[in-house]
Write an enzyme that holds these catalytic residues in place. Structure first.
Site, PDB file in Angstrom:
ATOM      1  N   ASP A  45       0.878  -1.101   0.002  1.00  0.00           N
ATOM      2  CA  ASP A  45      -0.069  -0.161   0.021  1.00  0.00           C
ATOM      3  C   ASP A  45       0.798   1.464   0.099  1.00  0.00           C
ATOM      4  O   ASP A  45       0.595   2.265  -0.898  1.00  0.00           O
ATOM      5  CB  ASP A  45      -0.797   0.017   1.167  1.00  0.00           C
ATOM      6  CG  ASP A  45      -2.089  -0.809   1.127  1.00  0.00           C
ATOM      7  OD1 ASP A  45      -2.318  -1.509   0.173  1.00  0.00           O
ATOM      8  OD2 ASP A  45      -2.659  -1.283   2.000  1.00  0.00           O
ATOM      9  N   GLU A 119      -5.548  10.859   4.157  1.00  0.00           N
ATOM     10  CA  GLU A 119      -6.070  11.999   5.087  1.00  0.00           C
ATOM     11  C   GLU A 119      -5.114  13.157   5.029  1.00  0.00           C
ATOM     12  O   GLU A 119      -3.880  12.951   4.946  1.00  0.00           O
ATOM     13  CB  GLU A 119      -6.382  11.211   6.370  1.00  0.00           C
ATOM     14  CG  GLU A 119      -5.157  11.202   7.125  1.00  0.00           C
ATOM     15  CD  GLU A 119      -4.260   9.886   6.881  1.00  0.00           C
ATOM     16  OE1 GLU A 119      -3.206   9.859   6.802  1.00  0.00           O
ATOM     17  OE2 GLU A 119      -4.868   8.972   6.785  1.00  0.00           O
ATOM     18  N   ASN A 162      -7.639   7.127  10.496  1.00  0.00           N
ATOM     19  CA  ASN A 162      -8.988   7.815  10.820  1.00  0.00           C
ATOM     20  C   ASN A 162      -9.732   6.484  11.713  1.00  0.00           C
ATOM     21  O   ASN A 162     -10.346   6.778  12.668  1.00  0.00           O
ATOM     22  CB  ASN A 162      -9.784   8.015   9.288  1.00  0.00           C
ATOM     23  CG  ASN A 162     -11.390   8.249   9.902  1.00  0.00           C
ATOM     24  OD1 ASN A 162     -11.819   9.126  10.497  1.00  0.00           O
ATOM     25  ND2 ASN A 162     -12.245   7.154   9.646  1.00  0.00           N
TER      26      ASN A 162
END
Length: 259
Positions: A45, A119, A162
């Site tokens: 990722d 984010e 988050n």
């Protein structure tokens, strides 16, 4: 003449990704990233996010198909070496992703702009609690939030930092943003808010000299900020490709039932 798309192969430096690339190198007539219509990314990722940021910075935005040769691989597809890469690309499901654009102004007046796919977070720099004013679309919604900080997450990023901060998981097609406090002290019971993707969020730092705050757009940090503005940008929309039945939307849905 073949109708197969022009593909570029981009491989992480990790030993696992390099080993996985050996079986693919001779399996397709790869071209350079500049010539390619789509990119095939091997790694995890973190490496995929790096490639996406490179595309944003160079204004060279193309669909991306990730193959997991990292650790978690939440944004990636499995290997499935028995299926030709051209077939996998042809059958892939497209997922649009609107990144956030962060505009940060420092205490000495410098201005910085960075994109975030997961984010934008504001974090206290010292042991002193951060104090922030929260504005949405130019209107003050919270005069003072005291705590470790706050973040604004996209649906893609809603299962990352988050979620660790007890923020909500957002379905991919929701066109929403999560506004989530990080260890809030006052108001203690405020759990955050869900905003439309069209909202512009602005934070103003209270007592910035005494309580310095850093702003981070994914991995890019600006220290000693005074104001930070955040808005989603459709002009830089990214496209992630996923195998049928292995979509990011399904994984985000499944994540809500983890115990």
């Amino acid at each position: 003449m073949s109708n197969d798309p022009k593909l570029a192969l981009i491989v992480s430096d990790s030993a696992k990704a390099q080993a996985g690339a050996r079986s693919l190198i001779d399996a397709y007539p790869w071209v350079s990233p500049e010539e390619a219509e789509m990119l095939v990314v091997l790694g995890g990722d973190g490496f995929l996010l790096h490639v996406l940021h490179e595309m944003l910075d160079r204004d060279m935005i193309k669909p991306v198909y990730g193959m997991n040769l990292g650790t978690v691989g939440f944004l990636m597809n499995g290997q499935h070496d028995h299926v030709p890469i051209a077939k996998r690309i042809a059958e892939a499901h497209r997922v649009p992703v609107s990144p956030l654009c962060m505009h940060a102004t420092t205490q000495d007046g410098q201005q910085f702009s960075f994109y975030a796919i997961n984010e934008v977070s504001l974090l206290r720099e010292t042991r002193q609690t951060a104090k922030l004013e929260v504005r949405i679309n130019g209107r003050v919604r919270m005069e003072e939030l005291a705590g470790d900080g706050i973040l604004v997450a996209t649906p893609v990023g809603s299962t990352a930092y988050n979620l660790s901060a007890n923020g909500p998981i957002l379905p991919l097609g929701s066109r929403m943003l999560a506004l989530t406090p990080i260890s809030p002290f006052r108001p203690r019971r405020w759990k955050g808010a869900i905003l439309p993707e069209s909202a512009e969020v602005e934070f103003r730092i209270r007592e910035p000299g005494k309580r310095p705050v850093a702003a981070v757009a994914d991995q890019k940090e600006v220290r000693d900020v005074s104001t930070v503005r955040i808005a989603a940008t459709a002009e830089k929309e990214l496209t992630l490709l996923f195998d049928p039945g292995y979509t990011l939307e399904e994984r985000i849905f499944a994540e809500q039932f983890q115990v």
